[in-house]
Write an enzyme that holds these catalytic residues in place. Structure first.
Site, PDB file in Angstrom:
ATOM      1  N   GLN A  86      -2.688  17.198  -6.928  1.00 34.02           N
ATOM      2  CA  GLN A  86      -2.487  15.394  -6.301  1.00 34.02           C
ATOM      3  C   GLN A  86      -0.958  15.486  -7.433  1.00 34.02           C
ATOM      4  O   GLN A  86      -0.282  14.756  -8.017  1.00 34.02           O
ATOM      5  CB  GLN A  86      -2.809  14.259  -6.461  1.00 34.02           C
ATOM      6  CG  GLN A  86      -2.232  12.768  -5.639  1.00 34.02           C
ATOM      7  CD  GLN A  86      -2.953  11.303  -5.861  1.00 34.02           C
ATOM      8  OE1 GLN A  86      -2.850  11.166  -6.780  1.00 34.02           O
ATOM      9  NE2 GLN A  86      -3.348  11.430  -4.595  1.00 34.02           N
ATOM     10  N   TYR A 168       4.323   4.835  -5.419  1.00 33.05           N
ATOM     11  CA  TYR A 168       4.869   5.183  -6.375  1.00 33.05           C
ATOM     12  C   TYR A 168       6.666   6.243  -5.600  1.00 33.05           C
ATOM     13  O   TYR A 168       6.743   5.021  -5.142  1.00 33.05           O
ATOM     14  CB  TYR A 168       4.581   6.278  -5.910  1.00 33.05           C
ATOM     15  CG  TYR A 168       3.430   5.657  -7.180  1.00 33.05           C
ATOM     16  CD1 TYR A 168       2.937   5.361  -8.596  1.00 33.05           C
ATOM     17  CD2 TYR A 168       1.500   6.182  -6.753  1.00 33.05           C
ATOM     18  CE1 TYR A 168       2.613   5.075  -9.434  1.00 33.05           C
ATOM     19  CE2 TYR A 168       1.032   6.016  -7.130  1.00 33.05           C
ATOM     20  CZ  TYR A 168       0.857   5.503  -8.728  1.00 33.05           C
ATOM     21  OH  TYR A 168      -0.393   5.004  -9.885  1.00 33.05           O
ATOM     22  N   ARG A 311     -15.411   4.969  -8.131  1.00 34.92           N
ATOM     23  CA  ARG A 311     -16.456   4.414  -8.896  1.00 34.92           C
ATOM     24  C   ARG A 311     -17.328   5.460  -8.629  1.00 34.92           C
ATOM     25  O   ARG A 311     -17.946   5.034  -9.667  1.00 34.92           O
ATOM     26  CB  ARG A 311     -16.373   3.008  -8.295  1.00 34.92           C
ATOM     27  CG  ARG A 311     -14.867   2.488  -8.900  1.00 34.92           C
ATOM     28  CD  ARG A 311     -14.653   0.791  -8.179  1.00 34.92           C
ATOM     29  NE  ARG A 311     -13.423   0.148  -9.124  1.00 34.92           N
ATOM     30  CZ  ARG A 311     -12.461  -0.728  -7.790  1.00 34.92           C
ATOM     31  NH1 ARG A 311     -12.481   0.445  -6.942  1.00 34.92           N
ATOM     32  NH2 ARG A 311     -11.364  -0.714  -8.382  1.00 34.92           N
TER      33      ARG A 311
END
Length: 356
Positions: A86, A168, A311
């Site tokens: 990524q 971002y 998670r």
């Protein structure tokens, strides 16, 4: 081609030094590739030192190729997993502390670096005020993305993703919350998408045609009509599809601290569903997905094509192997040295069923 549709979601580790990945990254990603997922994402690999989120974030460029090659070589030799780099630039969310030192807070005085964004809007009071990018900045950053793509190819990654979500740099152009420009890069959605699409085209041209490329977007800014809405996300995805994106990784939020997200189990799946079925393009989705039934129900209902878990893979690198055992799947491959573990897991699963 993937062995299954379970994906290790990109998760920042904050363990790099001076932009360089190290043994932490090798062990972290290699273990999750051994754990049975069909695809493993890296955390966001930054296109420059000034494009990092924190001092602990890794970069992707010629200097990092040997370290990333060591990882991809191991994954390809020892597992069936594929691995995706990524690639992104932090924009106004850069120059912040490691998560456990105060997430999104600016670094101590004297340790910050200059930031770029669509507009000169700091992430929070007290954070570095970014420079609103001019044409020279855009050319420089576009070329940094291209160099990152070339490094990812040299390092043997199977796939890349352009990070255009979560406020971002590229996302700061897309969202009207963070894009206050009055030139040809601001205002209408077509204008706001102009620079992200320019970067996408440059990246796609530098990436081999036979390898897939995806884009991560925020499908909802959770800012009412002020921000990106799920309907606008369909149009954003349409533009990216038409530019050559192979799939859209549908996320949401993290655009502004004033957001009011509505969390819940699988809360981003409806956004991925809408993009997938309105446009006929494959989608990826993450977000509070933590059980095998969540994965299978999403896939079987045709709401997404790949399901990302974050998670659960931090808690258990072998989540996929263990979920397969719990479902009675005997075809999921285990690493040969761990076959004894499969037998133990089967025994425990059978005992649990007998007790229930």
């Amino acid at each position: 081609e993937l062995t299954n549709r379970v994906v290790v979601s990109p998760m920042a580790q904050y363990k790099a030094r001076d932009g360089m990945p190290n043994d932490w990254h090798f062990v972290h990603y290699a273990e999750r590739a051994k754990g049975g997922a069909g695809l493993v994402f890296t955390e966001m690999l930054c296109v420059s030192m000034d494009g990092r989120i924190t001092p602990g974030c890794p970069c992707i460029g010629p200097e990092q190729v040997p370290a990333w090659t060591r990882l991809t070589d191991f994954i390809h030799a020892e597992t069936d997993a594929k691995v995706c780099a990524q690639i992104g630039h932090a924009g106004r969310k850069g120059s912040t502390r490691l998560a456990w030192d105060g997430i999104d807070r600016a670094l101590p005085e004297g340790e910050n670096w200059p930031l770029l964004s669509a507009s000169a809007l700091p992430l929070m009071d007290g954070n570095v005020v970014p420079k609103a990018m001019d044409r020279a900045d855009m050319d420089m950053v576009r070329d940094q993305f291209v160099a990152a793509v070339q490094a990812a190819d040299a390092a043997g990654f199977d796939m890349i993703e352009m990070h255009a979500a979560h406020c971002y740099l590229l996302a700061s152009f897309i969202s009207p919350v963070t894009n206050r420009r009055e030139d040809e890069y601001g205002g209408s959605l077509e204008n706001r998408m102009r620079f992200p699409l320019e970067v996408f085209h440059a990246m796609r041209a530098a990436w081999p045609d036979a390898k897939p490329m995806t884009v991560r977007i925020s499908a909802h800014d959770w800012m009412g009509d002020e921000g990106v809405t799920p309907q606008e996300a369909v149009e954003i995805s349409r533009m990216l599809r038409d530019a050559g994106a192979d799939a859209i990784n549908v996320s949401s939020g993290q655009t502004d601290k004033a957001e009011q997200p509505v969390y819940g189990r699988m809360f981003q799946v409806p956004f991925a569903d809408r993009v997938r079925n309105d446009l006929g393009i494959p989608t990826l989705v993450a977000g509070n997905i933590y059980e095998a039934d969540h994965v299978n129900s999403t896939l079987m209902a045709g709401r997404a094509d790949l399901v990302l878990l974050a998670r659960p893979h931090l808690a258990d690198p072998y989540w996929t192997l263990h979920a397969a055992v719990d479902l009675g799947d005997t075809e999921q491959a285990w690493p040969a040295p761990y076959e004894g573990g499969r037998r133990q897991a089967n025994t425990l699963a059978e005992r649990a069923k007998a007790m229930s």
